[in-house]
Scaffold this motif. Structure first.
Motif, short mmCIF file in Angstrom:
data_model
loop_
_atom_site.label_atom_id
_atom_site.label_comp_id
_atom_site.label_asym_id
_atom_site.label_seq_id
_atom_site.Cartn_x
_atom_site.Cartn_y
_atom_site.Cartn_z
N GLN A 153 0.83 -1.20 0.00
CA GLN A 153 0.00 0.00 0.00
C GLN A 153 0.86 1.26 0.00
O GLN A 153 0.59 2.22 -0.71
CB GLN A 153 -0.93 0.01 1.22
N ARG A 154 1.91 1.26 0.80
CA ARG A 154 2.79 2.43 0.91
C ARG A 154 3.48 2.70 -0.42
O ARG A 154 3.57 3.84 -0.87
CB ARG A 154 3.82 2.18 2.01
N SER A 155 3.97 1.64 -1.07
CA SER A 155 4.66 1.86 -2.35
C SER A 155 3.68 2.33 -3.42
O SER A 155 4.03 3.14 -4.28
CB SER A 155 5.40 0.60 -2.79
N GLY A 156 2.45 1.84 -3.37
CA GLY A 156 1.44 2.31 -4.31
C GLY A 156 1.12 3.78 -4.13
O GLY A 156 0.99 4.53 -5.10
N LEU A 157 0.99 4.20 -2.89
CA LEU A 157 0.73 5.62 -2.61
C LEU A 157 1.92 6.49 -3.01
O LEU A 157 1.74 7.58 -3.56
CB LEU A 157 0.42 5.82 -1.13
N TYR A 174 2.81 9.98 -6.45
CA TYR A 174 3.45 11.29 -6.39
C TYR A 174 4.85 11.29 -6.99
O TYR A 174 5.57 12.28 -6.87
CB TYR A 174 3.49 11.77 -4.94
N GLU A 175 5.25 10.21 -7.65
CA GLU A 175 6.57 10.16 -8.27
C GLU A 175 6.64 10.91 -9.59
O GLU A 175 7.71 11.29 -10.02
CB GLU A 175 6.99 8.70 -8.48
N LEU A 176 5.51 11.11 -10.24
CA LEU A 176 5.51 11.82 -11.51
C LEU A 176 5.81 13.29 -11.28
O LEU A 176 5.18 13.94 -10.45
CB LEU A 176 4.14 11.70 -12.18
N PRO A 177 6.77 13.85 -12.01
CA PRO A 177 7.09 15.26 -11.83
C PRO A 177 5.88 16.17 -12.08
O PRO A 177 5.70 17.17 -11.41
CB PRO A 177 8.18 15.53 -12.86
N ALA A 178 5.02 15.81 -13.00
CA ALA A 178 3.86 16.64 -13.31
C ALA A 178 2.83 16.62 -12.19
O ALA A 178 2.02 17.52 -12.06
CB ALA A 178 3.22 16.17 -14.61
N ALA A 179 2.85 15.57 -11.37
CA ALA A 179 1.88 15.46 -10.29
C ALA A 179 2.29 16.23 -9.04
O ALA A 179 1.52 16.35 -8.11
CB ALA A 179 1.68 14.00 -9.92
N ARG A 180 3.47 16.78 -9.06
CA ARG A 180 3.97 17.46 -7.88
C ARG A 180 3.09 18.64 -7.47
O ARG A 180 2.81 18.84 -6.30
CB ARG A 180 5.40 17.94 -8.14
N TYR A 181 2.65 19.39 -8.44
CA TYR A 181 1.83 20.57 -8.15
C TYR A 181 0.39 20.40 -8.62
O TYR A 181 -0.34 21.37 -8.72
CB TYR A 181 2.45 21.81 -8.78
N ALA A 182 0.01 19.18 -8.93
CA ALA A 182 -1.33 18.94 -9.45
C ALA A 182 -2.39 19.16 -8.38
O ALA A 182 -2.19 18.87 -7.22
CB ALA A 182 -1.43 17.53 -10.00
N ASP A 183 -3.50 19.70 -8.82
CA ASP A 183 -4.64 19.88 -7.93
C ASP A 183 -5.48 18.60 -8.03
O ASP A 183 -6.00 18.28 -9.09
CB ASP A 183 -5.46 21.08 -8.39
N PRO A 184 -5.62 17.86 -6.95
CA PRO A 184 -6.33 16.59 -7.03
C PRO A 184 -7.84 16.73 -7.14
O PRO A 184 -8.55 15.75 -7.13
CB PRO A 184 -5.95 15.90 -5.72
N ALA A 185 -8.35 17.93 -7.25
CA ALA A 185 -9.78 18.21 -7.42
C ALA A 185 -10.61 17.65 -6.27
O ALA A 185 -11.67 17.09 -6.47
CB ALA A 185 -10.27 17.66 -8.76
N LEU A 186 -10.12 17.81 -5.08
CA LEU A 186 -10.84 17.35 -3.91
C LEU A 186 -11.64 18.46 -3.25
O LEU A 186 -12.22 18.28 -2.19
CB LEU A 186 -9.87 16.75 -2.88
N ARG A 187 -11.66 19.62 -3.88
CA ARG A 187 -12.39 20.74 -3.31
C ARG A 187 -13.64 21.02 -4.15
O ARG A 187 -13.62 20.93 -5.37
CB ARG A 187 -11.51 21.98 -3.28
N PHE A 188 -14.70 21.38 -3.48
CA PHE A 188 -15.94 21.77 -4.15
C PHE A 188 -16.01 23.29 -4.17
O PHE A 188 -15.89 23.93 -3.14
CB PHE A 188 -17.15 21.20 -3.40
N ARG A 189 -16.16 23.84 -5.34
CA ARG A 189 -16.29 25.29 -5.47
C ARG A 189 -17.72 25.58 -5.92
O ARG A 189 -18.12 25.22 -7.02
CB ARG A 189 -15.28 25.81 -6.47
N ALA A 190 -18.46 26.22 -5.08
CA ALA A 190 -19.88 26.47 -5.35
C ALA A 190 -20.08 27.76 -6.12
O ALA A 190 -20.87 28.61 -5.74
CB ALA A 190 -20.66 26.48 -4.05
N GLY A 191 -19.39 27.93 -7.19
CA GLY A 191 -19.56 29.12 -8.02
C GLY A 191 -20.53 28.79 -9.15
O GLY A 191 -20.11 28.38 -10.23
N ALA A 192 -21.81 28.92 -8.91
CA ALA A 192 -22.82 28.55 -9.89
C ALA A 192 -22.81 29.53 -11.06
O ALA A 192 -22.71 30.75 -10.88
CB ALA A 192 -24.18 28.52 -9.24
N THR A 193 -22.94 29.00 -12.24
CA THR A 193 -23.09 29.82 -13.43
C THR A 193 -24.31 29.32 -14.22
O THR A 193 -24.61 28.13 -14.19
CB THR A 193 -21.86 29.76 -14.34
#
Length: 69
Positions: free
Chosen positions: A36-40, A44-63
């Motif tokens: 499990q630890r090695s999978g986790l 995060y080993e990918l350089p592009a994932a270092r600053y990626a936003d995992p989209a775990l936030r809900f933004r209630a900006g209705a349009t």
């Protein structure tokens, strides 16, 4: 990671979470912990994932969008 190290980590995590576990449960969790630890860590080993936003936030900006086009 050795079996002893895995057991110590699992016990520490369970204690921190306030979760009771029998010796057989701790042994089972410790056996699976290295995989499990090695999978986790691999997530995060990918350089592009270092600053990626995992989209775990809900933004209630209705349009309002007109679909009648």
């Amino acid at each position: 990671m050795s079996e002893v190290e895995s057991t110590v980590v699992v016990r520490t995590l369970l204690t921190a979470a306030g979760l009771p576990a029998s010796e057989s449960e701790v042994a089972a969790y410790a056996a699976g912990y290295p995989a499990q630890r090695s999978g986790l860590d691999a997530l995060y080993e990918l350089p592009a994932a270092r600053y990626a936003d995992p989209a775990l936030r809900f933004r209630a900006g209705a349009t309002i969008e007109d679909w009648a086009s």
